[in-house]
Design a protein around this motif. Structure first.
Motif, mmCIF file in Angstrom:
data_model
loop_
_atom_site.group_PDB
_atom_site.id
_atom_site.type_symbol
_atom_site.label_atom_id
_atom_site.label_comp_id
_atom_site.label_asym_id
_atom_site.label_seq_id
_atom_site.Cartn_x
_atom_site.Cartn_y
_atom_site.Cartn_z
ATOM 1 N N GLY A 67 0.826 -1.201 0.000
ATOM 2 C CA GLY A 67 0.000 0.000 0.000
ATOM 3 C C GLY A 67 0.860 1.251 0.000
ATOM 4 O O GLY A 67 2.099 1.180 -0.091
ATOM 5 N N PHE A 68 0.226 2.412 0.131
ATOM 6 C CA PHE A 68 0.998 3.656 0.078
ATOM 7 C C PHE A 68 2.052 3.716 1.180
ATOM 8 O O PHE A 68 3.214 4.017 0.923
ATOM 9 C CB PHE A 68 0.083 4.882 0.178
ATOM 10 N N ASP A 69 1.642 3.452 2.421
ATOM 11 C CA ASP A 69 2.575 3.588 3.544
ATOM 12 C C ASP A 69 3.787 2.677 3.396
ATOM 13 O O ASP A 69 4.934 3.113 3.597
ATOM 14 C CB ASP A 69 1.869 3.290 4.864
ATOM 15 N N THR A 70 3.550 1.416 3.058
ATOM 16 C CA THR A 70 4.665 0.475 2.969
ATOM 17 C C THR A 70 5.572 0.786 1.782
ATOM 18 O O THR A 70 6.796 0.658 1.886
ATOM 19 C CB THR A 70 4.153 -0.965 2.873
ATOM 20 N N LEU A 71 4.987 1.211 0.663
ATOM 21 C CA LEU A 71 5.814 1.552 -0.501
ATOM 22 C C LEU A 71 6.573 2.859 -0.270
ATOM 23 O O LEU A 71 7.709 3.017 -0.724
ATOM 24 C CB LEU A 71 4.947 1.654 -1.750
ATOM 25 N N ASN A 72 5.973 3.785 0.449
ATOM 26 C CA ASN A 72 6.692 5.011 0.801
ATOM 27 C C ASN A 72 7.912 4.678 1.656
ATOM 28 O O ASN A 72 9.021 5.168 1.404
ATOM 29 C CB ASN A 72 5.763 5.958 1.554
ATOM 30 N N GLY A 100 -1.031 12.535 -5.039
ATOM 31 C CA GLY A 100 -1.464 13.604 -4.154
ATOM 32 C C GLY A 100 -0.955 13.593 -2.737
ATOM 33 O O GLY A 100 -1.344 14.449 -1.939
ATOM 34 N N HIS A 101 -0.070 12.673 -2.382
ATOM 35 C CA HIS A 101 0.429 12.622 -1.001
ATOM 36 C C HIS A 101 1.594 13.592 -0.794
ATOM 37 O O HIS A 101 2.520 13.650 -1.608
ATOM 38 C CB HIS A 101 0.885 11.209 -0.646
ATOM 39 N N ALA A 102 1.546 14.314 0.317
ATOM 40 C CA ALA A 102 2.633 15.243 0.632
ATOM 41 C C ALA A 102 3.942 14.511 0.890
ATOM 42 O O ALA A 102 5.023 15.009 0.550
ATOM 43 C CB ALA A 102 2.260 16.083 1.853
ATOM 44 N N ARG A 131 0.343 20.579 -0.663
ATOM 45 C CA ARG A 131 -0.498 19.427 -0.324
ATOM 46 C C ARG A 131 -0.762 19.355 1.168
ATOM 47 O O ARG A 131 -1.845 18.954 1.608
ATOM 48 C CB ARG A 131 0.172 18.138 -0.804
ATOM 49 N N ASP A 132 0.220 19.711 1.964
ATOM 50 C CA ASP A 132 0.048 19.664 3.420
ATOM 51 C C ASP A 132 0.972 20.701 4.061
ATOM 52 O O ASP A 132 2.176 20.461 4.202
ATOM 53 C CB ASP A 132 0.373 18.270 3.956
#
Length: 297
Positions: A67-72, A100-102, A131-132
């Motif tokens: 997911g996003f968190d793990t790939l980040n 779209g993630h900061a 974005r943030d």
């Protein structure tokens, strides 16, 4: 720099730290953060190896649940391993999959800068701030100023002469007053003094884990941070930060010598077993406001 909260020495976790510092008059107080050489000891470059437990755990999580968190986090591993080209490709893929993630913008800005693409990096850092505005504890304004300065230095090698990347100025007094004109933060409004100190601490704590000495940008920032601590924080920090600034290429001039001599004098006269005073630290984060009292019944 990249959001590596578990790996960097950022003041966000200061709640458990209880140290005693000394102000420029010799009074002791609680700055609630590391001081002196304890502050600067972890500010040095390092990379993680393939056998690092954090690396293995991050890879396992990404394979199990991409997911996003793990790939980040997997991209952060690539940055920490110095695999910058692969990290750029990875975060561009993350941006396509999870737009779209900061965090993605901030990490792309970091790895592009580390790869020597400062102007493109600046664009991504600005995207992340839009974005943030709270990204990196509202300190990304300083990363943007760093990249702006580096872009200018590419065409003018003397650009930093007489300039402060952080956007502050100090008098030539041995103990200068705290600056009253302060740079704009993430929201475009001037930061408070404690926010300036926080931004220098956060950004430099991360930057020095990537950037080896000598480096004129780091030296410039360290000089301002040292003088800020001399004027309104623990003088132990000023001494350690001036020394680190010299290691990064700042000149040890007559003014620095006078300031460090003053710090030695103050510390030599301080009580051996001091009782910290309840004094206002000019650059420390203010305590949280007390909640309102419950209404009387």
């Amino acid at each position: 720099m990249a959001a590596l909260a578990l790996l960097s020495l950022a003041p966000a976790a200061a709640a458990c730290i209880n140290t005693v510092g000394t102000d420029y008059t010799g009074r002791k107080f609680h700055p609630n953060w590391y001081i002196g050489t304890e502050l600067t000891s972890s500010m040095r470059p390092y990379k993680v190896g393939p056998d690092d437990i954090w690396v293995k755990h991050t890879i396992e999580r990404a394979l199990k649940s991409p997911g996003f968190d793990t790939l980040n986090d997997l991209g952060v591993v690539l940055i920490r391993q110095g695999k910058y080209s692969r990290a750029i490709e990875h975060f561009l893929t993350v941006e396509r999959l999870f737009p779209g993630h900061a965090q993605t913008a901030a990490n792309l800005g970091t790895v592009l800068e580390l790869s020597g693409h400062d102007r493109v990096a600046l664009r991504w850092i600005r995207i992340g701030m839009k974005r943030d505005p709270n990204e990196h504890y509202r300190t990304e304004w300083l990363h943007a100023r760093i990249l702006e300065a580096k872009a200018e230095m590419a065409t003018d090698p003397n650009y930093l002469k007489g300039r402060s990347i952080a956007g502050v100025s100090f008098s030539d007094d041995v103990v200068p007053p705290l600056p009253t004109k302060l740079p704009a933060g993430n929201d475009g409004r001037p930061v408070a003094l404690w926010q300036l100190n926080f931004a220098l601490s956060y950004q430099l704590s991360e930057r020095t884990t990537f950037v080896a000495a000598p480096d004129p940008v780091v030296a410039n920032l360290l000089m301002d941070w040292a003088t800020l601590n001399l004027a309104g924080g623990p003088v132990e920090n000023a001494a350690a930060l001036y020394d680190l600034a010299v290691r990064y290429g700042a000149p040890r001039d007559a003014l620095m010598d006078r300031r460090q001599a003053h710090v030695r004098e103050v510390l030599a006269k301080a009580d051996k077993e001091p009782k910290p005073a309840d004094i206002a630290c000019g650059i420390c984060e203010p305590p949280p406001e007390a909640p309102p009292a419950p209404p009387k019944r």
